[in-house]
Design a protein around this motif. Sequence first.
Motif, PDB file in Angstrom:
ATOM      1  N   VAL A   7      14.357  82.574  25.046  1.00 23.43           N
ATOM      2  CA  VAL A   7      15.257  83.484  24.351  1.00 23.43           C
ATOM      3  C   VAL A   7      16.656  83.427  24.941  1.00 23.43           C
ATOM      4  N   PHE A   8      16.768  83.607  26.258  1.00 25.92           N
ATOM      5  CA  PHE A   8      18.083  83.568  26.902  1.00 25.92           C
ATOM      6  C   PHE A   8      18.193  82.265  27.666  1.00 25.92           C
ATOM      7  N   THR A   9      19.084  81.389  27.205  1.00 27.73           N
ATOM      8  CA  THR A   9      19.215  80.051  27.767  1.00 27.73           C
ATOM      9  C   THR A   9      20.563  79.892  28.465  1.00 27.73           C
ATOM     10  N   ALA A  10      20.765  78.722  29.054  1.00 28.34           N
ATOM     11  CA  ALA A  10      22.064  78.431  29.659  1.00 28.34           C
ATOM     12  C   ALA A  10      23.157  78.473  28.598  1.00 28.34           C
ATOM     13  N   THR A  11      22.838  78.015  27.390  1.00 27.28           N
ATOM     14  CA  THR A  11      23.813  78.079  26.289  1.00 27.28           C
ATOM     15  C   THR A  11      24.169  79.524  25.978  1.00 27.28           C
ATOM     16  N   SER A  12      23.174  80.401  25.985  1.00 31.39           N
ATOM     17  CA  SER A  12      23.436  81.831  25.774  1.00 31.39           C
ATOM     18  C   SER A  12      24.411  82.344  26.819  1.00 31.39           C
ATOM     19  N   PHE A  13      24.151  81.997  28.071  1.00 31.69           N
ATOM     20  CA  PHE A  13      24.993  82.483  29.174  1.00 31.69           C
ATOM     21  C   PHE A  13      26.436  82.007  29.014  1.00 31.69           C
ATOM     22  N   PHE A  14      26.626  80.719  28.790  1.00 32.38           N
ATOM     23  CA  PHE A  14      27.987  80.187  28.718  1.00 32.38           C
ATOM     24  C   PHE A  14      28.705  80.668  27.450  1.00 32.38           C
ATOM     25  N   ARG A  71      29.696  67.660   7.446  1.00 31.62           N
ATOM     26  CA  ARG A  71      29.088  67.972   8.737  1.00 31.62           C
ATOM     27  C   ARG A  71      28.311  69.288   8.654  1.00 31.62           C
ATOM     28  N   THR A  72      27.349  69.451   9.510  1.00 28.01           N
ATOM     29  CA  THR A  72      26.668  70.732   9.710  1.00 28.01           C
ATOM     30  C   THR A  72      26.480  70.936  11.205  1.00 28.01           C
ATOM     31  N   VAL A  73      26.328  72.183  11.593  1.00 27.57           N
ATOM     32  CA  VAL A  73      26.074  72.487  12.999  1.00 27.57           C
ATOM     33  C   VAL A  73      24.776  71.821  13.466  1.00 27.57           C
ATOM     34  N   ASN A  74      23.747  71.889  12.629  1.00 30.05           N
ATOM     35  CA  ASN A  74      22.439  71.346  13.030  1.00 30.05           C
ATOM     36  C   ASN A  74      22.453  69.841  13.212  1.00 30.05           C
ATOM     37  N   SER A  75      23.380  69.147  12.552  1.00 26.12           N
ATOM     38  CA  SER A  75      23.419  67.687  12.656  1.00 26.12           C
ATOM     39  C   SER A  75      24.512  67.195  13.603  1.00 26.12           C
ATOM     40  N   SER A  76      25.213  68.119  14.257  1.00 31.08           N
ATOM     41  CA  SER A  76      26.315  67.754  15.151  1.00 31.08           C
ATOM     42  C   SER A  76      25.855  67.784  16.606  1.00 31.08           C
ATOM     43  N   VAL A  77      26.643  67.151  17.449  1.00 32.39           N
ATOM     44  CA  VAL A  77      26.338  67.118  18.880  1.00 32.39           C
ATOM     45  C   VAL A  77      27.525  67.675  19.659  1.00 32.39           C
ATOM     46  N   TRP A  84      26.707  76.933  18.561  1.00 36.37           N
ATOM     47  CA  TRP A  84      26.481  77.463  17.221  1.00 36.37           C
ATOM     48  C   TRP A  84      25.022  77.329  16.791  1.00 36.37           C
ATOM     49  N   ARG A  85      24.318  76.330  17.292  1.00 39.84           N
ATOM     50  CA  ARG A  85      22.873  76.260  17.007  1.00 39.84           C
ATOM     51  C   ARG A  85      22.154  77.439  17.641  1.00 39.84           C
ATOM     52  N   GLU A  86      22.658  77.873  18.780  1.00 44.97           N
ATOM     53  CA  GLU A  86      22.091  79.071  19.416  1.00 44.97           C
ATOM     54  C   GLU A  86      22.248  80.282  18.497  1.00 44.97           C
ATOM     55  N   TYR A  87      23.433  80.443  17.912  1.00 46.63           N
ATOM     56  CA  TYR A  87      23.644  81.559  16.986  1.00 46.63           C
ATOM     57  C   TYR A  87      22.840  81.360  15.707  1.00 46.63           C
ATOM     58  N   ALA A  88      22.736  80.107  15.265  1.00 41.75           N
ATOM     59  CA  ALA A  88      21.991  79.816  14.040  1.00 41.75           C
ATOM     60  C   ALA A  88      20.505  80.105  14.186  1.00 41.75           C
ATOM     61  N   GLY A  95      23.675  77.188  10.632  1.00 38.05           N
ATOM     62  CA  GLY A  95      23.313  75.829  11.002  1.00 38.05           C
ATOM     63  C   GLY A  95      23.384  74.848   9.866  1.00 38.05           C
ATOM     64  N   THR A  96      23.436  75.357   8.634  1.00 37.98           N
ATOM     65  CA  THR A  96      23.314  74.479   7.464  1.00 37.98           C
ATOM     66  C   THR A  96      24.563  74.410   6.609  1.00 37.98           C
ATOM     67  N   ALA A  97      25.685  74.924   7.102  1.00 36.59           N
ATOM     68  CA  ALA A  97      26.941  74.916   6.338  1.00 36.59           C
ATOM     69  C   ALA A  97      26.774  75.632   5.005  1.00 36.59           C
TER      70      ALA A  97
END
Length: 209
Positions: A7-14, A71-77, A84-88, A95-97
Motif C-alpha cells: 500500500v505505502f511504497t517508496a513511490t508513495s513516500f517520494f 501516450r498513457t501513464v500505464n505505458s510510459s516509463v 502517476w501509476r501510483e495515483y492511478a 492511467g489510461t488517458a
Amino acid sequence: MSSSPNVFTATSFFSLAGVLGLYVAARAASKVLLPKNAPWINRFTFIWLAFDGMTHLTFEGSFLYLSTFGRTVNSSVGPLAQMWREYAAADFRWGTADPTVVSLEILTVLGAGPMCFYILKQLVNDDPARHYWIIVLSTAELYGGWMTFCPEWVSGSTNLDTSNALFLWVYLVVRRLWVVIPVGLMVDSYGHIATSLRTAQAAAKAKKA
C-alpha cells in the motif's frame, strides 16, 4: 477491485515528499514577497495559490505530457510515470488517458496554472482587481472537481479503489481541498467586491443628492 499488496511504497513516500516540498516553497515565497504585516487572509491566499499553481504546472503538467499524443501513464516509463501509476491505482482513469480527465487537465495546466501566478503578482502589488480573478479561478477549480468526480458518482465509482486508507484519504479525499478552499476564497472575494460596489453606489447617490 483489489488494491496493490504494497500500500505505502517508496513511490508513495517520494510523491508525498514532493507535495510537501511545494508547500514549503510556497510558504517561503510568501515570507519573501509579502510584507511582514500582511493580513492573514492575504498570506493564506498567497500560499495556497503558489502551491496550487506549482502543482498544476509540475505534477499535473507531467500527467498531461504522459497522456497526450498517444501516450498513457500505464505505458510510459520514468519516475513521473511511476508516480502517476501510483495515483492511478486509486483512480484507474489516470492511467489510461481518459478523455474527460485529459480535457480537464488541459484547461487546468494551461489555464488555471498561469492564472494562479498572475493573481500572485496582483497580490504582491496589492491590486484589488485580484478578487475578480480569484472568483474566476475558484469557479474553474470547482467545475474541474465536479467534472472529475461526478461522472464516477453517477456510474457507481467503477474506476475508484477505496479499499485502503492511503487511496481513500490521501489520494482521493485530500483532493477535496480543491473544493473547500476555492469556496472560501470566493466568499472572501465576493465580500470585497460587493463592499466596493456598494460604497461606490452610495457615493454616487450622495453626489446626486
